[in-house]
Scaffold this active site. Structure first.
Site, PDB file in Angstrom:
ATOM      1  CB  CYS A  94      22.540 -85.504  71.232  1.00 39.86           C
ATOM      2  SG  CYS A  94      24.013 -85.961  72.199  1.00 39.86           S
ATOM      3  CG  HIS A 187      20.664 -89.756  71.209  1.00 44.28           C
ATOM      4  ND1 HIS A 187      20.919 -89.109  70.019  1.00 44.28           N
ATOM      5  CD2 HIS A 187      21.773 -89.597  71.968  1.00 44.28           C
ATOM      6  CE1 HIS A 187      22.138 -88.588  70.058  1.00 44.28           C
ATOM      7  NE2 HIS A 187      22.669 -88.860  71.222  1.00 44.28           N
ATOM      8  CD  GLU A 189      18.100 -89.595  67.897  1.00 43.67           C
ATOM      9  OE1 GLU A 189      19.294 -89.326  67.695  1.00 43.67           O
ATOM     10  OE2 GLU A 189      17.505 -89.312  68.955  1.00 43.67           O
TER      11      GLU A 189
END
Length: 247
Positions: A94, A187, A189
């Site tokens: 990002c 994202h 994660e």
């Protein structure tokens, strides 16, 4: 000789306390990596990236062009440029993706198609199928959705970079800059707990854009197992790149 002979040490640049390495950090550690988290917002000095086996730069609410208002934005771009120049395997997520593109001569700006919040389809390009980092993910048919939370995007990739994924509206979602450096707009994660914190902190923007906060969080929660299954292989693929990289 491989750069990595023991457990790889990965420099993680974290921009905000509520934007941690989260799932990806856990997966990397479970796969044998050591994470060294640098928090410039808390006063940590940005180190020399060549002292590490890889670099991971996370997301944040600030922008890649905020050099004049966020003290570490310019230096982080310098760190990324040096990492790429010195062939240190690098991954930006990002904001990290946007900073990496800006560091290499690309252009980042407010998304002309509007903000992206929530789950969006990953539009893999043909070039992704044989990519060293994302090829298996693009081919296996399970990594088709990712959590997006961004206001800026890369509107002009750096010269020579390869687009590996685009959103339905055309926004760049993934770039390969070199055989050792990538950026992802989404994202992989983030889990539901992190997403919920973002939704709370970004409440006004969500309301102004007519997004149903509870429905969005419910969709993320319902997809959490699917998202984890889809993106956990990214950690192993990144470590494989690190392990194969020749200094």
């Amino acid at each position: 000789m491989s750069r990595v002979e023991t457990a790889p040490r990965i420099l993680v640049v974290e921009h905000e306390a509520d934007a941690p390495p989260a799932l990806l950090g856990r997966w990397l550690e479970e796969a044998g990596a050591e994470l060294v988290v640098c928090r410039p917002y808390a006063g940590d000095a940005l180190p020399d990236p060549t002292a590490y086996d890889a670099v991971l730069v996370l997301g944040g609410a600030m922008g890649a062009n905020d050099d004049d208002t966020v003290a570490w934005i310019g230096p982080t771009k310098g760190l990324l440029a040096r990492a790429v120049q010195e062939r240190v395997p690098t991954l930006g997520l990002c904001l990290g993706h946007q900073l990496l593109s800006a560091a290499l001569g690309g252009q980042v700006n407010v998304n002309p198609e509007g903000h992206q919040i929530g789950l969006h389809r990953i539009g893999w390009t043909d070039a992704a199928s044989d990519d060293a980092l994302l090829g298996e993910l693009a081919r296996n048919g399970t990594s088709e959705v990712g959590l997006h939370w961004n206001y800026d995007v890369v509107v002009e990739p750096p010269a020579g970079s390869v687009v590996l994924a685009r959103a339905d509206r055309g926004e760049v979602q993934a770039l390969r800059h070199t055989p050792w450096a990538w950026g992802l707009q989404w994202h992989p994660e983030v889990d539901l707990a992190v997403t919920s914190a973002w939704a709370e902190g970004d409440h006004q923007n969500i309301v102004e854009r007519g997004i149903d906060r509870e429905a969005m969080l419910a969709a993320v929660g319902a997809s959490e197992h699917e998202l984890t299954t889809a993106w956990e292989p990214l950690a192993r693929a990144f470590l494989a790149v690190v392990g194969q990289h020749v200094s």
